[in-house]
Design a protein around this motif. Structure first.
Motif, short mmCIF file in Angstrom:
data_model
loop_
_atom_site.label_atom_id
_atom_site.label_comp_id
_atom_site.label_asym_id
_atom_site.label_seq_id
_atom_site.Cartn_x
_atom_site.Cartn_y
_atom_site.Cartn_z
N LEU A 635 62.75 2.19 -73.52
CA LEU A 635 64.17 2.38 -73.84
C LEU A 635 64.39 2.50 -75.34
CD1 LEU A 635 65.78 -0.16 -71.33
CD2 LEU A 635 65.94 2.34 -71.23
N GLN A 636 63.59 1.76 -76.13
CA GLN A 636 63.69 1.87 -77.59
C GLN A 636 63.32 3.28 -78.04
OE1 GLN A 636 64.68 -0.42 -79.99
NE2 GLN A 636 64.49 1.37 -81.33
N GLU A 637 62.31 3.84 -77.43
CA GLU A 637 61.90 5.19 -77.83
C GLU A 637 62.91 6.24 -77.38
OE1 GLU A 637 57.78 5.81 -76.82
OE2 GLU A 637 57.14 4.20 -78.19
N LEU A 638 63.56 5.98 -76.25
CA LEU A 638 64.66 6.87 -75.85
C LEU A 638 65.79 6.83 -76.89
CD1 LEU A 638 64.84 6.12 -72.03
CD2 LEU A 638 64.82 8.42 -73.00
N GLU A 639 66.08 5.63 -77.39
CA GLU A 639 67.10 5.50 -78.44
C GLU A 639 66.67 6.22 -79.71
OE1 GLU A 639 69.60 1.70 -78.81
OE2 GLU A 639 67.73 0.96 -77.93
N ASP A 640 65.40 6.05 -80.10
CA ASP A 640 64.88 6.73 -81.30
C ASP A 640 65.09 8.24 -81.19
OD1 ASP A 640 64.05 4.30 -82.23
OD2 ASP A 640 61.93 4.58 -81.75
N PHE A 641 64.72 8.77 -80.02
CA PHE A 641 64.79 10.21 -79.80
C PHE A 641 66.25 10.69 -79.85
CE2 PHE A 641 64.50 13.89 -76.66
CZ PHE A 641 64.01 14.77 -77.61
N TYR A 642 67.14 9.91 -79.24
CA TYR A 642 68.54 10.33 -79.22
C TYR A 642 69.17 10.29 -80.61
CZ TYR A 642 73.30 11.08 -77.70
OH TYR A 642 74.56 11.60 -77.54
N SER A 643 68.80 9.26 -81.39
CA SER A 643 69.34 9.19 -82.75
C SER A 643 68.85 10.37 -83.58
CB SER A 643 68.95 7.86 -83.41
OG SER A 643 67.55 7.79 -83.57
N LEU A 644 67.62 10.84 -83.32
CA LEU A 644 67.10 12.01 -84.04
C LEU A 644 67.82 13.28 -83.61
CD1 LEU A 644 64.74 12.59 -86.08
CD2 LEU A 644 63.42 13.35 -84.11
N LEU A 645 68.23 13.34 -82.34
CA LEU A 645 68.96 14.53 -81.85
C LEU A 645 70.32 14.65 -82.52
CD1 LEU A 645 68.21 14.33 -78.02
CD2 LEU A 645 67.49 16.15 -79.55
N GLY A 646 70.88 13.54 -82.97
CA GLY A 646 72.17 13.57 -83.65
C GLY A 646 73.31 14.02 -82.77
N GLY A 647 73.24 13.65 -81.50
CA GLY A 647 74.32 14.00 -80.58
C GLY A 647 74.12 15.31 -79.86
N ASP A 648 73.11 16.12 -80.26
CA ASP A 648 72.85 17.39 -79.59
C ASP A 648 72.05 17.15 -78.30
OD1 ASP A 648 74.11 18.88 -81.54
OD2 ASP A 648 72.28 18.96 -82.78
N SER A 649 72.04 18.17 -77.42
CA SER A 649 71.22 18.11 -76.22
C SER A 649 69.79 18.50 -76.58
CB SER A 649 71.75 19.08 -75.17
OG SER A 649 70.80 19.23 -74.13
N PHE A 650 68.82 17.80 -75.99
CA PHE A 650 67.42 18.13 -76.33
C PHE A 650 67.00 19.47 -75.73
CE2 PHE A 650 67.21 15.38 -72.55
CZ PHE A 650 66.44 16.13 -71.67
N LEU A 651 67.82 20.01 -74.82
CA LEU A 651 67.51 21.34 -74.28
C LEU A 651 67.92 22.43 -75.27
CD1 LEU A 651 68.66 20.96 -70.55
CD2 LEU A 651 66.37 20.74 -71.50
N GLU A 652 68.82 22.10 -76.17
CA GLU A 652 69.32 23.10 -77.12
C GLU A 652 68.71 22.95 -78.51
OE1 GLU A 652 73.47 22.35 -77.04
OE2 GLU A 652 73.74 22.96 -74.94
N LYS A 653 68.26 21.72 -78.84
CA LYS A 653 67.73 21.48 -80.17
C LYS A 653 66.22 21.24 -80.07
CE LYS A 653 68.40 18.66 -84.32
NZ LYS A 653 69.22 17.61 -84.97
N SER A 654 65.45 22.01 -80.83
CA SER A 654 63.99 21.83 -80.80
C SER A 654 63.51 21.39 -82.18
CB SER A 654 63.30 23.13 -80.39
OG SER A 654 63.57 24.14 -81.34
N PHE A 655 62.34 20.78 -82.19
CA PHE A 655 61.74 20.26 -83.42
C PHE A 655 60.37 20.89 -83.62
CE2 PHE A 655 64.47 16.93 -81.67
CZ PHE A 655 65.26 16.61 -82.77
N HIS A 656 59.91 20.82 -84.85
CA HIS A 656 58.52 21.23 -85.11
C HIS A 656 57.87 20.14 -85.97
CE1 HIS A 656 59.66 22.47 -89.22
NE2 HIS A 656 60.74 22.98 -88.66
N LEU A 657 56.55 20.12 -85.99
CA LEU A 657 55.81 19.02 -86.61
C LEU A 657 56.03 18.95 -88.12
CD1 LEU A 657 52.47 19.17 -84.61
CD2 LEU A 657 54.24 17.43 -84.47
N GLY A 658 56.51 20.03 -88.71
CA GLY A 658 56.75 20.02 -90.14
C GLY A 658 57.97 19.21 -90.54
N GLU A 659 58.88 18.96 -89.60
CA GLU A 659 60.09 18.19 -89.91
C GLU A 659 59.72 16.74 -90.14
OE1 GLU A 659 63.55 18.78 -87.41
OE2 GLU A 659 62.70 20.68 -86.73
#
Length: 1738
Positions: A635-659
């Motif tokens: 659950l902590q890691e789910l929170e980490d991931f959501y805080s990184l999304l900044g309110g966006d959907s993870f289906l719409e926002k993608s990341f790359h390893l350089g970030e």
């Protein structure tokens, strides 16, 4: 202030009395835990302090989750503590120390109870009270309790000033003459009050002082008159416990009633006080109350348990109601534990009382009265009270307790109760006891369910051995734990054919598909079930969600969530993880919808749902709470991931390893994953979520990496099918290095050819310029895969991945080396390329060195055998050279420079293999130095090698960090008198540098040699110490050396100090005043921790100035004082127990032992330390945390020393004596003399085993299991302790057997009362010395009935046996490393071995040590001189057998079974005479059977053979030979060979080993004999060894199918008559014999080219009967008879059956060939045609 210090302060704050303080501290902690890198460093720290801080923090957070306060702050505290546990992460339970639970002790007096209540509970409740009502309730209870104890206001100075007038009035009252008696009572009460008041700390006094003068009043309430149990499933814990305590207070009588009544207000508000009082209330009601009160308590307890154990509760296990119920059940469990412990304590005291009375020990009477019982309580009353409590406990069915515990997921507790029930009903499996238990299959099935939940597969396998039949459910459990999910699926499908509508089985199928990673199939199956069984749609959707979110099928996930939320039936057994997966899917759904409020709410609700079961489990143990903490981690890691999304959907926002944010989060997650428990169930959901994150951003490599990690976990757990599936997924995602994991999986599943081919294919697909042409050439020789076209060059990134290529190449090289598939030159070429690819990689050099080392060993053994000299002994250089000139092979010692150089280069680049490489390097150097000194100084080549070795070692002495030399200091010290002066100089130089750099540790190790009775050793040590003083740059080191020498002298005097004749102590202050005056010292406290090197993280730039973290994370304690008194122990040598005070303020006990050479003990500790390192490297042993408990042993001279006292330990004998005394089975005065009388009376009249079994064992039924129950009151601790006992006992047993450890009586085997560990002490009876005693010790280790009893009802089956196998395999694999440690015994010889060498000035190898290590013992050996016999065939046969033994040792299947042929020396002197080495302890088949048949009246030495001859003559031509044999001869001789095993091997384990050895050796000889056409196998040519059961064949004159050319041709391929089969046991040739035949044939076939090359010598060195016409010829003539024999052998090796009187067959498979041969061998038709005196009936 470091994070560690801050966390230490946080722990104090979390344990504060005030709720608001605890909440504030918890909030601060949540901020601290955001410093992720620092937190990771603390969690991954190996030091004891790191583990202590971490363990305390986790324990405090678990306590916070169980906060009882109903205020909003209390509820928020629980959530913050849960958040902190999630932020900290699911730390592996192996890293978290368990804090021992305190045994419940009924207070000795009312004042003790009042003190405990006020000091531990009421003062805290008063301080922490959130409102005035609770505070007043606590104050009232304190006020009343102080009054009861007689505490007055005058006791406190502050209160006294304000109440002076009241005191005056009291004094005037006391002065009145008429109140004399009252004055006495008052003064007595004042004295009692004063004593109690003085016990309180000043802090508590400040809190409770106002209560001395307060005027609170207890309201009068009506008596609680409710009948029947109070508990209802819907009732809250707080409400239930309050009403029950209120009811119990009504039942209370006696002096305790007023104490309980005083607390009736606070128990409504403070649950800790309520829980503390509960057992006292229950005991009072049971011991002093009415039958009605006792019945009411039993009813109440049963109502709670039955509600939990009932089937109805199952459906609500995950519901809100059950979370409250869990806490109620845990309270009942704790109560029952307390009552059980009270009964145990009272029973022991009663038994002690009777024991003392029977021995008239009046002097102990006063001690007994003060021990725990009031002197006013009669023992009969105590007995009755104990009886009442025992009846209450007996009224609670163990089965109900076990079922309730199981449903609460308290599996250890469930095991404890159910095992107790089974033990009472059926006993336990204990072959060493008078009788062993027989178990009901239903009981075993439930135990298997418990063990499967405890995740203890070893125990599960042990239980499987106890079943009479295996049920489908049992098979499902075993296969689930083994990871055989395909088998599980098959079983479920079979069950569904019988029960097509079984919801349970359909649920099992879904769970199976999930675990096999067949997620798409699972979804399809769920959809089918929804349409076919719609009323269970809720169940199917709940399970389907698990597959949907893992697949990323979001539309399907939404559909399943909606279905699961609908009303419907829920399968009771659906996995608890499915409910958590539902929470996860809802959180992901909210994330997709970008609903920030909903995400936060659902995460909070999920955590809230975990808190109640987490709190209940945390009351039990961290291990039980761990599954919930894993969920908080996720659950902590789910929170980490959501805080990184900044309110966006993870289906719409993608990341790359350089970030930076994303890469930092992934690194943090990776660190967190590393410190979780490396188990499949813990890591799978975390990896599944990471795959989801990676796939959402299109990061295929990241997803593939997660699949690879999952595959590795599955492989480690033995879940091979799932691992294969994960590898396929990883490959599809484009993960790097998939081939490595695939190859390892193939290797683990015993497909070495496939594993090697996988690596080979991947290497051939890599660029040639990276792999290297030489390596490619080596790979393609004897390639297992077809060569591909020239590989296409990869991109630049791939070209730079040399590390991965090197890893692949190294693994390939190691496996090629292991399987022996390539020539030496090819293997060396491959290893060399690894070094070139990664020149700074330690591993490449180490494995190169190991391979060259093996080449050296093989060459040395072969060359020394050629010149017929003993191992490791060469008489002169000329013979060495002569031995190699025959075949132009390099001398073995010419390999030495390369071996030493590679070991040295590896050590220079890292120290992961330090403890294997450096001891071996030194052994090779010292060994060659001795040979060179004796024989090679005139040989130019040897001189050159010697120079190279010296040059390498000089380089090592300069370049290797000094701490590396410190690890082998005992080995270096043992060689300070080496024969070679150049070696001695260099050794002294190295030791001097170690003493300079680490004087504290080195001087303790050097102590014994500096006081040696051998002058040369003593002088060498003195020279080293003086050199260290001269070269020391620090003045402190010189002072330390002087101080150390003085201390050693004092300690030696203390060891030998006689003391008073009957004295029990020595006064150190008076008798050793000089020692006392020396304190404090700068000398290190000689504990194991201080003397053991902790290897730092390696850095090639590490210099000698860097000494921090080599030994410990903190400053090592020095000796700052010694206790005034030393205790003299009562054993023969009268050792002294002293206490040294450390600079850290801790007193540590040591034992000063005189008249005992502790060097063996010290070496044994080094050996054990080495074993611990090797066990930590093996995955199987590391997973089980196998180790040996070690302690510091400091030899001060050759006959005295110091031993670190192992705390919290007690010997087996005193433990068992106490248990038997408590149950009336042992009388300290009478029992031992009684046993002695039985032994004396039975001597010579009754076999010893019968006497033991029928006379002694019935006196002492197995009882050691009680020690675990009494010592470890908390079930999880009990289970951990018993597993730890099984583990440590098994490891000690195997290690003890290997080193020949004897004298394992009950005082030398100790058990630790905090962990359950077995600890062995006193290693004076080492190296098979026990076999030389007047009564030889025949057992390999101690495994008596009580040792087995401690292992649980499965006995040695299961955990113990599996750990024995793992330990033996580790010891075998690393035998060279271990032998290098043991070799120090040769050169630092023990006192009893070296009396004749004391005056010698040079190193002398001790012949006794040599027996143990090398076998060169000088024993006379008999030889047979044979005339008129060409022994060249026999000699060739021995060469052939030696070759077969080498091939068998390389095959995993045959190596595991230890298959071999017994060989012996055959020396042809001419073509018709020679010498044969006599095989000791052997006897022929015919004399063995004749003796057996004579003993049972079936054979008369004068009459039987003539009678058989008459039968043969009478039947000739009148009856077929097979009928004559079957109907006339065989009935005269029923099979009887099995009796030889029973008569020869009286001990069952030895009998079994012998019979297996017989089956193995007979099978191997049968196959080899058939291949080479060996005939004339009559009863004198087949011998059997009476120590091992081995079959040994002799006389090979009838070789190469010569038996077919006899007058009566021999038609059987080998001897397998009725008695040969009878010796194999009731299965006959089926099973062991047949399987070994198949294995042997397969080995012979695979290596037929090698074997044929040996047999070719028969053609060119032809035998006498083949070559009479060629004797005068001076040229080599190929003999046609020999050629024909060789052709027959080649045909047999191809599977063609020849030589049995029939036409050659087509080539058969190995299995077909083995069965065909056995059929021919047992055929009566063939046996009937054999020569009469071949005796086919024997």
């Amino acid at each position: 202030m470091t994070l560690k210090d801050q966390l230490r302060d946080v722990v104090e704050g979390l344990n504060h009395e005030n709720l608001n303080v605890r909440y504030t501290v918890a909030c601060e902690l949540s901020k601290l835990l955001k410093r992720r890198e620092e937190v990771t460093a603390v969690v991954t720290g190996e030091g004891d302090l790191d583990m202590d801080v971490l363990s305390s923090l986790i324990t405090s957070l678990l306590r916070g989750c169980a906060e009882e306060s109903r205020t909003s702050v209390g509820q928020r505290l629980k959530l913050v503590c849960a958040n902190c546990l999630g932020a900290l992460g699911a730390v592996d339970p192996a890293k978290v120390k368990g804090f021992p639970s305190q045994r419940f002790k009924i207070a000795c007096s009312d004042d003790d109870l009042i003190y405990e209540l006020i000091h531990k509970h009421l003062a805290r409740a008063f301080r922490a009270a959130p409102d005035t009502i609770i505070q007043d309730s606590a104050a009232l209870a304190i006020q009343e309790l102080l009054k009861i104890a007689g505490c007055e206001a005058s006791l406190d100075e502050n209160v006294a000033a304000s109440t002076s007038q009241m005191l005056k009035d009291r004094k005037s009252l006391k002065a009145s003459a008429s109140g004399a008696k009252r004055e006495d009572d008052c003064s007595e009460m004042t004295g009692r009050g004063q004593r109690l008041w003085d016990r309180f700390s000043n802090y508590v006094k400040e809190i409770i002082a106002p209560c001395l003068t307060s005027r609170f009043q207890l309201p009068n309430v009506a008596e609680f008159a409710s009948a029947g149990p109070i508990y209802r499933p819907s009732m809250s814990f707080r409400r239930w416990i309050f009403f029950w305590i209120k009811k119990l207070i009504v039942y209370a009588i006696g002096s305790r009633a007023s104490i309980f009544n005083a607390c009736r207000g606070i128990v409504r508000h403070d649950m800790q006080t309520a829980m503390y009082l509960l057992p006292y209330l229950v005991l009072n009601a049971v011991c002093h109350g009415t039958q009605e009160a006792r019945h009411g308590i039993t009813e109440e307890i049963l109502s709670v348990l039955e509600a939990a154990a009932s089937e109805k509760s199952t459906a609500t296990v995950q519901g809100i109601g059950f979370r409250q119920t869990e806490v109620c059940i845990q309270a009942v469990f704790t109560l029952l534990d307390n009552l059980g412990q009270w009964v145990d304590d009272i029973e022991q005291e009663l038994a002690l009382s009777q024991s003392l009375q029977s021995s008239s020990a009046k002097q102990h009477a006063s001690k007994l009265k003060d021990h725990s019982m009031s002197s006013s309580v009669d023992s009969d009353q105590v007995f009755m009270q104990c009886k009442y409590v025992s009846e209450l406990l007996a009224a609670i069915p163990k089965v109900t307790l076990a079922r309730a515990s199981f449903r609460c997921q308290a599996y250890a507790r469930s095991l404890l109760y159910f095992e107790s029930y089974v033990r009472e009903r059926s006993g336990s499996f204990n072959p060493a006891a008078e009788r062993s238990g027989i178990f009901e299959d239903g009981d075993v099935s439930f135990l298997m369910e418990i063990y499967s939940e405890l995740d203890e597969p070893d125990g599960l396998s042990g239980l499987a051995c106890l079943r009479k039949t295996n049920s489908l459910q049992d098979q499902l459990l075993i296969n689930k734990k083994a990871g055989n999910w395909a088998e599980v699926l098959t079983s479920c499908e079979q069950a569904l054919q019988m029960e097509p509508t079984s919801i349970q089985r359909h649920s099992d199928v879904l769970n199976c598909l999930l675990n096999m990673c067949h997620l798409q199939a699972m979804v399809t199956h769920v959809d089918g079930l929804i349409s076919r069984i719609p009323h269970y749609k809720k169940t199917w959707c709940t399970q389907g969600v698990q597959a949907a979110w893992r697949l990323g099928r979001w539309d399907l996930m939404d559909e399943y969530i909606n279905g699961a939320d609908e009303e419907g039936l829920l399968c009771s057994s659906s996995e608890s993880n499915a409910f958590f997966d539902m929470d996860v899917s809802k959180i992901l759904q909210a994330m997709m919808k970008r609903d920030q409020f909903s995400v936060a709410e659902k995460i909070a609700l999920s955590k809230q749902a975990l808190i109640a079961p987490l709190a209940a489990a945390g009351m039990d143990s961290y291990m039980r709470a761990y599954p919930f903490i894993v969920k908080l981690h996720m659950l902590q890691e789910l929170e980490d991931f959501y805080s990184l999304l900044g309110g966006d959907s993870f289906l719409e926002k993608s990341f790359h390893l350089g970030e930076s944010g994303f890469s930092k989060m992934m690194e943090n997650w990776e660190s967190r994953l590393r410190f979780t428990q490396p188990s499949l169930w813990a890591r799978e959901p975390l990896l599944a979520f990471r795959r989801l994150v990676g796939s959402a951003s299109g990061l295929g490599a990241q997803v593939g990496s997660c699949w690879l990690q999952y595959a590795k976990l599955c492989r480690s757990a033995g879940h091979y099918e799932t691992a294969n599936r994960a590898i396929i997924e990883a490959k599809a995602c484009g993960a790097p290095n998939v081939h490595m994991e695939k190859a390892k999986l193939l290797w683990n599943t015993r497909r070495p050819d496939g594993a090697i081919a996988e690596l080979q294919q991947s290497l051939l697909n890599m660029p040639v310029e990276v792999i290297g042409s030489a390596a490619i050439s080596s790979i393609t020789s004897l390639s297992l895969v077809p060569l591909n076209p020239p590989p296409i060059l990869c991109d630049t990134q791939a070209l730079n991945e040399n590390r991965d290529i090197a890893k692949t190449l190294l693994l390939y090289s190691r496996w090629i080396h292991y399987t022996g598939q390539k020539q030496k030159e090819d293997v060396i070429s491959l290893y060399s390329r690894v070094k070139e690819l990664q020149p700074k990689w330690e591993k490449g050099y180490f494995y190169m060195a190991k391979y060259c080392d093996e080449v050296l060993i093989d060459a040395r053994k072969r060359q020394e055998e050629n010149i017929e000299l003993g191992p490791r002994m060469i008489s002169s250089a000329s013979t060495v050279v002569a031995s190699t000139s025959l075949n132009n092979e390099k001398c073995w010692w010419s390999y030495l420079p390369d071996v030493l150089l590679f070991y040295a280069k590896g050590l220079h680049r890292g120290h992961k293999n330090l403890f294997q490489a450096l001891p071996r390097l030194l052994t090779l150097w010292f060994d060659f130095g001795s040979i060179y000194e004796r024989s090679g100084s005139l040989n130019k080549d040897m001189k050159n090698v010697h120079g190279k070795l010296l040059s390498i070692m000089r380089g090592c002495s300069k370049d290797l960090p000094t701490y590396q030399w410190l690890t082998v200091l005992p080995q270096l010290v043992s060689r300070i008198c080496h024969q070679n002066e150049e070696i001695v100089r260099l050794v002294k130089l190295i030791i001097t540098s170690v003493v300079r750099q680490y004087p504290q540790q080195a001087l303790w190790i050097m102590a014994a040699v500096s006081k040696s009775t051998v002058p040369s050793r003593r002088e060498a040590a003195s020279e080293i110490i003086q050199a260290a003083r001269r070269r020391s740059t620090q003045g402190g080191s010189n002072a330390l050396i002087v101080q150390f020498a003085t201390l050693i002298d004092h300690l030696i005097r203390l060891c030998f100090h006689a003391g008073q004749s009957k004295g029990k102590t020595i006064n150190i202050s008076t008798e050793f005043s000089a020692l006392k005056r020396m304190m404090p010292l700068e000398i290190l406290m000689p504990t194991q921790q201080s003397l053991t090197v902790n290897l730092p993280t390696y850095d090639s730039t590490l210099t000698d100035s860097f000494v921090s973290n080599i030994f410990s994370t903190t400053d090592l304690p020095t000796i700052s004082g010694i206790a005034d008194e030393a205790e003299i122990l009562s054993s023969l040598q009268r050792p002294k127990k002293i206490f040294l005070l450390g600079s850290d303020g801790i007193e540590r006990p040591f034992l000063c032992k005189p008249k005992d050479d502790l060097r063996k003990d010290a070496r044994m500790m080094e050996f054990n330390a080495m074993i611990n390192r090797l066990l930590s490297k093996c995955p199987e042993s590391r997973r089980r945390k196998l180790y040996l408990r070690t302690f510091a042993v400091i030899p001060l001279t050759e006959d005295c020393g110091m031993v670190e006292w192992v705390p919290h330990t007690r010997g087996l004998r005193p433990i068992l004596q106490d248990i038997y005394v408590s149950c009336g089975k042992f009388d300290r005065q009478k029992t031992n003399p009684q046993i002695k009388r039985i032994y004396d009376q039975c001597q010579g009249k009754m076999p010893e085993d019968e006497m033991l079994k029928n006379k002694i064992l019935p006196m002492f039924p197995p009882a050691f299991h009680r020690w675990f129950l009494n010592t470890f009151s908390e079930p999880a601790a009990w289970f951990r302790a018993r597993v730890a006992y099984a583990h440590t006992t098994a490891v000690w047993s195997m290690v003890g057997h290997i080193v020949g450890l004897g004298d394992r009586h009950g005082e030398n085997i100790l058990f630790e009362s905090t962990t359950g560990d077995c600890v062995h002490v006193d290693f004076s009876c080492l190296f098979d010395k026990g076999l030389q005693l007047e009564k030889p010790e025949l057992v390999p280790f101690r495994l008596t009935q009580n040792m087995i009893d401690g292992l649980g009802i499965t006995g040695y089956e299961g955990i113990f046996l599996r750990v024995c196998e793992i330990t033996l395999s580790v010891l075998r694999v690393h035998r060279e490393t271990l032998m290098s440690v043991l070799e120090t015994f040769i050169h630092d010889p023990l006192v009893e071995w070296t009396k004749s060498h004391k005056s010698s000035g040079v190193e002398v190898q001790n012949p006794h040590a040599q027996i143990f290590l090398l076998g060169s013992d000088g024993i006379e050996r008999p030889f047979l001189c044979k005339p008129k016999d060409d022994l060249r065939k026999d000699a060739r046969m021995m060469e052939f057998n030696a070759m077969i033994n080498r091939l068998l040792s390389k095959c995993p299947e045959s190596r595991r079974r230890k298959l071999y042929l017994r060989t012996f020396a055959v020396i042809p002197l001419t073509e018709d005479c020679g010498m044969v080495e006599w095989v000791p302890h052997t006897r022929g088949l015919r004399p063995i059977l004749q003796d057996i048949y004579v003993s049972c009246g079936k054979f008369d030495r004068q009459k039987t053979n003539p009678q058989i001859k008459r039968i043969y003559d009478q039947c000739q031509g009148k009856m077929p030979e097979d009928e004559m044999l079957k109907n006339k001869i065989l009935p005269m001789f029923p099979p009887a060979f099995h009796r030889w095993f029973l008569n020869t091997f009286s001990e069952p384990a030895a009998w079994f080993r012998a019979r297996v050895a017989y089956a193995h050796t007979t099978a191997v000889w049968s196959m080899v004999g058939h291949i080479v056409g060996l005939g004339d196998r009559h009863g004198e040519n087949i011998l059997f060894e009476s120590t091992t059961g081995d079959c040994v064949h002799v006389d090979f004159s009838c070789l190469f199918d010569k038996g077919l050319q006899l007058e009566k041709p021999e038609l059987v391929p080998f001897r397998l008559t009725q008695n040969m089969i009878d010796g194999l046991g009731i299965t006959g040739y089926e099973g062991i014999f047949l399987r070994v035949c198949e294995i042997t044939l397969s080995v012979l076939r695979v290596h037929r080219e090698t074997l044929m090359s040996v047999l070719e010598t028969f053609i060119h060195d032809p035998l006498v009967e083949w070559t009479k016409s060629h004797k005068s010829s001076g040229v080599e003539v190929q003999n046609p008879h020999a050629q024909r024999a060789i052709n027959n052998i080649e045909a047999r090796l191809q599977g063609v059956v020849v030589g049995v009187g029939a036409a050659p067959s087509l080539p058969l498979a190995v299995e077909g060939q083995a069965r065909r041969l056995i059929a021919e061998a047992v055929s009566h038709k063939n046996l009937g045609k054999m020569y009469i005196w071949w005796m086919p009936w024997f």
